[in-house]
Design an enzyme around this catalytic site. Structure first.
Site, PDB file in Angstrom:
ATOM      1  N   GLU A   1      -9.551   3.737   2.295  1.00  0.00           N
ATOM      2  CA  GLU A   1      -8.951   3.677   0.700  1.00  0.00           C
ATOM      3  C   GLU A   1      -8.034   2.629   0.797  1.00  0.00           C
ATOM      4  OE1 GLU A   1      -7.641   5.532   3.287  1.00  0.00           O
ATOM      5  OE2 GLU A   1      -5.712   4.963   2.836  1.00  0.00           O
TER       6      GLU A   1
ATOM      7  N   ASP B   1      -2.589  10.255   3.407  1.00  0.00           N
ATOM      8  CA  ASP B   1      -3.971   9.904   3.493  1.00  0.00           C
ATOM      9  C   ASP B   1      -4.769  10.981   4.665  1.00  0.00           C
ATOM     10  OD1 ASP B   1      -6.438   8.656   3.970  1.00  0.00           O
ATOM     11  OD2 ASP B   1      -5.662   7.044   5.020  1.00  0.00           O
TER      12      ASP B   1
ATOM     13  N   LYS C   1     -10.022  13.126   8.044  1.00  0.00           N
ATOM     14  CA  LYS C   1      -9.543  12.755   9.510  1.00  0.00           C
ATOM     15  C   LYS C   1      -9.414  13.638  10.128  1.00  0.00           C
ATOM     16  CE  LYS C   1      -6.423   8.817   7.956  1.00  0.00           C
ATOM     17  NZ  LYS C   1      -7.273   7.874   8.666  1.00  0.00           N
TER      18      LYS C   1
ATOM     19  N   ASP D   1       1.757   6.386   5.321  1.00  0.00           N
ATOM     20  CA  ASP D   1       0.967   5.724   5.113  1.00  0.00           C
ATOM     21  C   ASP D   1       1.213   4.710   3.741  1.00  0.00           C
ATOM     22  OD1 ASP D   1      -1.783   4.252   5.478  1.00  0.00           O
ATOM     23  OD2 ASP D   1      -2.786   5.684   4.229  1.00  0.00           O
TER      24      ASP D   1
ATOM     25  N   ARG E   1      -7.643  -0.500   1.026  1.00  0.00           N
ATOM     26  CA  ARG E   1      -8.266  -1.625   0.512  1.00  0.00           C
ATOM     27  C   ARG E   1      -8.574  -1.512  -0.770  1.00  0.00           C
ATOM     28  NH1 ARG E   1     -12.630  -1.954   5.319  1.00  0.00           N
ATOM     29  NH2 ARG E   1     -10.931  -0.903   6.418  1.00  0.00           N
TER      30      ARG E   1
ATOM     31  N   LYS F   1       0.852  -1.179  -0.050  1.00  0.00           N
ATOM     32  CA  LYS F   1       0.061  -0.115  -0.016  1.00  0.00           C
ATOM     33  C   LYS F   1       0.920   1.174   0.032  1.00  0.00           C
ATOM     34  CE  LYS F   1      -3.228   2.573   2.927  1.00  0.00           C
ATOM     35  NZ  LYS F   1      -4.194   2.604   4.429  1.00  0.00           N
TER      36      LYS F   1
HETATM   37  N1  BES Z   1      -4.183   4.628   6.963  1.00  0.00           N
HETATM   38  C1  BES Z   1      -5.305   4.557   7.660  1.00  0.00           C
HETATM   39  C2  BES Z   1      -4.941   3.350   8.727  1.00  0.00           C
HETATM   40  C3  BES Z   1      -4.205   3.902   9.787  1.00  0.00           C
HETATM   41  C4  BES Z   1      -4.788   4.918  10.940  1.00  0.00           C
HETATM   42  C5  BES Z   1      -3.007   3.515  10.207  1.00  0.00           C
HETATM   43  C6  BES Z   1      -4.078   5.218  12.044  1.00  0.00           C
HETATM   44  C7  BES Z   1      -2.439   3.921  11.221  1.00  0.00           C
HETATM   45  C8  BES Z   1      -2.599   4.880  12.014  1.00  0.00           C
HETATM   46  C9  BES Z   1      -6.556   3.889   6.738  1.00  0.00           C
HETATM   47  O1  BES Z   1      -6.467   4.384   5.460  1.00  0.00           O
HETATM   48  C10 BES Z   1      -7.593   4.077   7.515  1.00  0.00           C
HETATM   49  O2  BES Z   1      -7.936   5.421   7.638  1.00  0.00           O
HETATM   50  N2  BES Z   1      -8.499   3.410   7.825  1.00  0.00           N
HETATM   51  C11 BES Z   1      -9.689   3.623   8.473  1.00  0.00           C
HETATM   52  C12 BES Z   1     -10.819   2.513   8.015  1.00  0.00           C
HETATM   53  C13 BES Z   1     -12.167   2.630   8.714  1.00  0.00           C
HETATM   54  C14 BES Z   1     -12.699   4.069   7.932  1.00  0.00           C
HETATM   55  C15 BES Z   1     -13.017   1.686   8.291  1.00  0.00           C
HETATM   56  C16 BES Z   1      -9.553   3.535  10.044  1.00  0.00           C
HETATM   57  O3  BES Z   1      -8.764   2.494  10.377  1.00  0.00           O
HETATM   58  O4  BES Z   1     -10.030   4.169  10.748  1.00  0.00           O
HETATM   59 ZN    ZN Z   2      -4.894   4.749   4.637  1.00  0.00          ZN
HETATM   60 MN    MN Z   3      -7.495   6.009   5.312  1.00  0.00          MN
END
Ligand code: BES
Ligand code: ZN
Ligand code: MN
Length: 500
Positions: A353, A274, A281, A292, A355, A269
């Site tokens: 995003e 992000d 966020k 990310d 996935r 990835k």
């Molecule tokens: N890159 C993030 C995951 C992440 C968050 C990694 C904090 C390390 C620290 C990913 O793209 C994401 O935002 N995932 C969301 C998914 C949710 C919306 C289902 C998450 O984990 O909040």
């Molecule tokens: Zn992400």
């Molecule tokens: Mn994300």
């Protein structure tokens, strides 16, 4: 990087600027310590008492001007209880000693660390661990800062000699140092890429970094936006819509093995930033989302190490890279995307995003019919909650593969811990309007993200490493500076070496 070599010999005869010896719990000397004591008479125990050195793990005491020795500094580093020592303790001791002496004025040092007994470890294992500790521990990312050390007149370490008990093992110890060097080059490369800020490390930059890897047996292709459109990577394109920067789809092929051997596919990835997209966020710590792309960095780090070691395996690397921003054309909650594989995805949260772009990267990798697939992704915040920074989340379709990866994780201390992938979890990503939706609710968020990925790997043996909690670290540890850690590189290098 500091040079590391291997040698055998008595500590009192070394002419280095510092000689580092372990001191076990209860001020117990090891063989090298005893040899030094004999050469110097009664000096050592007296000194140690004076310095209140108990031999507790990691405790460091420097003795200057010890009589009857050539070196300027005798350094005792606590090894603690020898019965409890693991290879990771040796790694940490290598790092602690190197960090302590770096900038101290000592430039050439010798480390009497491999003589410590570690249950089940060969001398080569111990030498590799010490060398890794030195190279990983000394890593710093300071290209954007004025050179403070130089201004203060600090002198960096130049050469480290790892001392082994007998010349008989010189060849295997030297081979262990070479392995450590290649692996650490890979880890530190991944760290460098991760630490670069988002305005420098863009998808195009990652493409250039992939192209900078050079080897007769390596072919790298970097697709730009128009090539991505032609290929039909619509998941990657959807996430890219909110960004003014072009995406990249990077493919690496390394032919280290037999011509007809199926490759191991490594998928990463590569979100160079992000922001979450329209499902934006919160502002706090959003800067950390430059990390990310650490899955992509792990893939590139592994390629760098594999090439340096001329690993006799075939590898296929696939990286999907974009930013996730909120421009006027950004993809939106409610959108339905037809992925590269044809599976339709209902977008319910634009922040899930990773996935979506991995769907295309995994489907492409699976199409190449590899022997197996391993993907690396900072995929879910839920994984950080579940495992913190101590282990990556480990999921997948092939029990044997997962077990081996877990073992490699334990061995390298780049650990991974399994989470279940029961069929029932798949229910959570059922969509009422498309084939699947990109969020599975709050429960088991790390697992439902993996369930989503599982739809794109066909029936192939597949393992997924969620490195969200391990890829970077804002505290720093003995072997990793604050920032990107290079998680996944040591783990999978060990896995690939055992496989070869
Ligand atoms: N890159 C993030 C995951 C992440 C968050 C990694 C904090 C390390 C620290 C990913 O793209 C994401 O935002 N995932 C969301 C998914 C949710 C919306 C289902 C998450 O984990 O909040
Ligand atoms: Zn992400
Ligand atoms: Mn994300």
């Amino acid at each position: 990087m500091v040079e590391i070599s291997v040698k055998a010999g008595d500590p009192n005869k070394q002419r280095d600027d510092a000689v580092v010896l372990p001191l076990l719990a209860g001020r117990k000397l090891t063989n090298a310590g005893k040899a030094l004591q004999e050469a110097t008479g009664k000096a050592i125990p007296q000194y140690l008492r004076k310095f209140d050195h108990l031999g507790k793990f990691g405790e460091i005491g420097l003795l200057y001007e010890v009589e009857q020795v050539f070196t300027q500094r005798v350094v005792f580093i606590g090894g603690g209880d020898e019965k409890k020592l693991t290879l990771h303790h040796l790694r940490r001791l290598g790092a602690l000693a190197a960090r302590k002496l770096d900038g101290s004025g000592a430039r050439d040092i010798s480390l009497y660390l491999p003589e410590l007994n570690v249950r089940g470890a060969s001398l080569a294992d111990k030498v590799q661990a010490v060398a890794e500790g030195v190279w990983l521990g000394l890593y710093r990312f300071e290209k954007y800062q004025a050179k403070k050390d130089e201004q203060e007149g600090k002198r960096e370490l130049r050469a480290v000699t790892i001392m082994i008990p007998s010349r008989r093992h010189l060849a295997e110890a030297e081979a262990a140092v070479r392995t450590a060097r290649s692996v650490c080059d890979g880890v530190n490369f991944a760290r460098d890429l991760g630490n670069e800020p988002g305005n420098v490390c863009t998808p195009a930059f990652l493409g250039e970094q992939a192209l900078s890897l050079k080897h007769a047996k390596l072919k790298v292709t970097v697709m730009d936006k128009s090539a991505i459109e032609k290929a039909g990577f619509k998941g990657l394109l959807a996430v890219n819509q909110g960004s003014d920067k072009e995406p990249r789809f990077i493919v690496l092929r390394y032919q280290g093995g037999a011509k007809d051997d199926k490759p191991v596919a490594l998928v990463g990835k590569g979100l160079t930033f992000d922001a979450g997209g329209i499902s934006i966020k919160p502002a706090a710590q959003m800067d950390e989302m430059k990390f990310d792309m650490c899955g992509a960095a792990a893939v590139l780090g592994i390629f760098k190490a594999a090439i340096a070691l001329e690993l006799p395996v075939n590898l296929l690397g696939v990286i999907a890279s974009t930013e996730n921003l909120l421009g006027g054309s950004a993809y939106k909650p409610g959108d339905i995307i037809t992925s590269y594989k044809g599976v339709t995805i209902e977008v319910l949260n634009t922040d899930a995003e990773g996935r979506i772009i991995l769907a295309d990267a995994l489907a492409y990798a699976a199409e190449q019919q590899p022997a197996e697939i391993i993907d690396f992704a900072t995929l879910t915040g839920a994984c950080v909650i579940a495992l913190g920074g101590e282990a990556s989340g480990l999921m997948g379709s092939d029990e044997a593969m997962l077990r081996k990866l877990q073992t490699s994780g334990d061995h390298t201390r780049d650990r991974a811990w399994p989470l279940p992938m029961y069929e029932e979890y798949q229910e959570q990503i059922k969509s009422s309007i498309a084939d699947i939706k990109n969020v599975g609710g709050r429960e088991a968020g790390t697992i439902t993200a993996a369930c989503f990925l599982s739809r794109f790997v066909d029936e192939l043996p597949w393992a997924h490493l969620d490195i969200a909690g391990t890829a970077w670290n804002m505290k720093g540890s003995d072997i990793a500076a604050k920032g990107a850690t290079g998680a996944g590189v040591r783990l999978v290098m060990d896995y690939l070496q055992r496989r070869a």
